[in-house]
Write an enzyme that holds these catalytic residues in place. Sequence first.
Site, mmCIF file in Angstrom:
data_model
loop_
_atom_site.group_PDB
_atom_site.id
_atom_site.type_symbol
_atom_site.label_atom_id
_atom_site.label_comp_id
_atom_site.label_asym_id
_atom_site.label_seq_id
_atom_site.Cartn_x
_atom_site.Cartn_y
_atom_site.Cartn_z
ATOM 1 N N ASP A 240 17.715 -5.785 28.460
ATOM 2 C CA ASP A 240 17.530 -5.739 27.024
ATOM 3 C C ASP A 240 18.407 -4.579 26.542
ATOM 4 O OD1 ASP A 240 16.299 -6.048 24.426
ATOM 5 O OD2 ASP A 240 15.057 -4.313 24.915
ATOM 6 N N ASP B 200 18.104 -2.549 23.055
ATOM 7 C CA ASP B 200 17.381 -1.483 22.352
ATOM 8 C C ASP B 200 16.127 -1.063 23.104
ATOM 9 O OD1 ASP B 200 19.056 -1.303 19.964
ATOM 10 O OD2 ASP B 200 18.363 -3.342 19.565
ATOM 11 N N ASP C 92 11.706 -3.382 27.635
ATOM 12 C CA ASP C 92 10.744 -2.375 27.181
ATOM 13 C C ASP C 92 9.636 -2.934 26.302
ATOM 14 O OD1 ASP C 92 11.829 -1.031 24.062
ATOM 15 O OD2 ASP C 92 12.590 -2.835 25.020
#
Length: 194
Positions: free
Chosen positions: A17, A19, A173
């Site tokens: 991922d 961000d 995250d």
Amino acid sequence: MTIFTPPEKLYKGYIFDCDGTVAHSMPIHYAAWRQTAEENGILMTEELFYSLGGVPTTRIVEILNEKFGTNLDPEEVARRKEAVYLENMGNMQPIEEVAAFARKVAKFAKVSIASGGYLPVVLETLKAIGFKDFFPVIVTTEQVSRGKPFPDMFLEAAKRMGVPPNECLVLEDSPAGIEAAKAAGMDYSLIGKP
């Protein structure tokens, strides 16, 4: 707190991922959302923001409309939020543990980005943290029919890397991203908040 512990198992493909995983950009995204929401008479709390991690920007506007009874234009508000983000991303840094891991695994495996962001914004983010041309495969929200928590983004990244889903590791995250990884039949590593 440990942000990330590299797995011992080796994979043929690693899907990152962007961000909050490779880029320490979540505080900048939160500030952009807070400003854009306030401009539209909505209070975007940090708790609400993090609960929507991994969700595409236009979908977040739809969720805000449902939650606050507003009728904001998802495309218009998303454009404004991304513009505020880009204006404020000057000092962004990579999440060093994840960045170092990406550099290490790229020597022997395929690597890609699968982000709920928009391609031009993701490219600017990667450029800002020194990863401009690092990832040969980048899949973003506008390239698939369903964003996270659906598996489409991760399956598309695996397909473009030429790696079977069960031989990929997702680094993510957000809860939506972890759900998407599970739905794609991929192993995953949860990245903690820096």
